[in-house]
Write a protein that holds these residues in place. Sequence first.
Motif, PDB file in Angstrom:
ATOM      1  N   LEU A 263      -7.099   9.568   7.699  1.00 31.11           N
ATOM      2  CA  LEU A 263      -7.800   9.222   6.465  1.00 31.11           C
ATOM      3  C   LEU A 263      -7.421   7.827   5.984  1.00 31.11           C
ATOM      4  O   LEU A 263      -8.278   7.050   5.530  1.00 31.11           O
ATOM      5  N   SER A 264      -6.138   7.496   6.095  1.00 31.30           N
ATOM      6  CA  SER A 264      -5.686   6.164   5.706  1.00 31.30           C
ATOM      7  C   SER A 264      -6.309   5.092   6.591  1.00 31.30           C
ATOM      8  O   SER A 264      -6.701   4.021   6.104  1.00 31.30           O
ATOM      9  N   GLU A 265      -6.420   5.376   7.875  1.00 33.92           N
ATOM     10  CA  GLU A 265      -7.043   4.415   8.792  1.00 33.92           C
ATOM     11  C   GLU A 265      -8.506   4.207   8.444  1.00 33.92           C
ATOM     12  O   GLU A 265      -9.004   3.071   8.443  1.00 33.92           O
ATOM     13  N   TYR A 266      -9.191   5.282   8.146  1.00 34.33           N
ATOM     14  CA  TYR A 266     -10.606   5.158   7.758  1.00 34.33           C
ATOM     15  C   TYR A 266     -10.743   4.366   6.461  1.00 34.33           C
ATOM     16  O   TYR A 266     -11.603   3.476   6.347  1.00 34.33           O
ATOM     17  N   LEU A 267      -9.889   4.662   5.478  1.00 33.50           N
ATOM     18  CA  LEU A 267      -9.958   3.972   4.190  1.00 33.50           C
ATOM     19  C   LEU A 267      -9.627   2.493   4.343  1.00 33.50           C
ATOM     20  O   LEU A 267     -10.313   1.629   3.772  1.00 33.50           O
ATOM     21  N   SER A 268      -8.580   2.177   5.112  1.00 30.26           N
ATOM     22  CA  SER A 268      -8.201   0.773   5.287  1.00 30.26           C
ATOM     23  C   SER A 268      -9.274   0.002   6.033  1.00 30.26           C
ATOM     24  O   SER A 268      -9.563  -1.158   5.697  1.00 30.26           O
ATOM     25  N   GLY A 269      -9.913   0.632   7.022  1.00 31.98           N
ATOM     26  CA  GLY A 269     -11.007  -0.038   7.724  1.00 31.98           C
ATOM     27  C   GLY A 269     -12.178  -0.322   6.804  1.00 31.98           C
ATOM     28  O   GLY A 269     -12.794  -1.392   6.868  1.00 31.98           O
TER      29      GLY A 269
END
Length: 276
Positions: A263-269
């Motif tokens: 989820l963090s990777e998706y949000l940061s992207g």
Amino acid sequence: MTDISGKDVRLNAARQGVWRPLPVIGQRWKRLTLNAAVLVYLVLATSSIEVNWARVSQGMGRGLDFVASFTRPDFMSRLDEIGLGLLESLTMTFVATVIGTVLAIPVGLGAAANMAPTPVYLFCRAVIAISRTFQEIIIAILFVTMFGFGPLAGVMTLAFATLGFTAKLLAEDIEDVRKDALEAVKATGAGWLQWVNYAVQPQVMPRLIGLSMYRLDINFRESAVIGIVGAGGIGATLNTSINRYDYDTSAAILILIIIIVLLSEYLSGHIRRWTA
């Protein structure tokens, strides 16, 4: 009879579509000697390792049990402990990322050769080097010794690591900014702070936001590691469950960590695309 050099042979082969790069070591006997020496070294190094095969056989069984536990994760038995550990890790991650990023901005400016005088540049580069020299778990052991067990040591550890990571990459970006923009703002008679605000900041801000989000991701994952040495967070809960051979709870914790990281990777992207 005409002698054909090795270079001519390679050129003729290349014209026919057959080409190979030159070997790093030209002489064949030297290549064979080096390969034999490496092989002998690997054999000697491997034979010097003392392996307890009985312990390995027991560990393989436990390892298979641990992998099998991912098919039956137990989220409910220790729900309170898991929830508290995750909340603590997320709090540590956010606070440490904010503190480390705020501290990294002046250090990054000082570590950019085109922005600071030589004494300031050398000092800031030394701070970055010290921060990046030690792995997080080593720093965590030091801060646990200084501040005791708990999330304070974890926040200090992650903030210290964030400082070096962000400041180094930020300094490199500042050194690569467009010089014409710097000269144009300086030509207006702007002071140093105005120069930074109007010439440097617009060029590096998207990169800084992206680095901060990336470091947020890293800090959450690291919080699960440093918790093992007593720096708080979900790592302490994970370590306790593993020590109890409670693999079903351990699997549940790891699954939650994976979900949060994704989820963090998706949000940061998404944020990086928005600020680009």
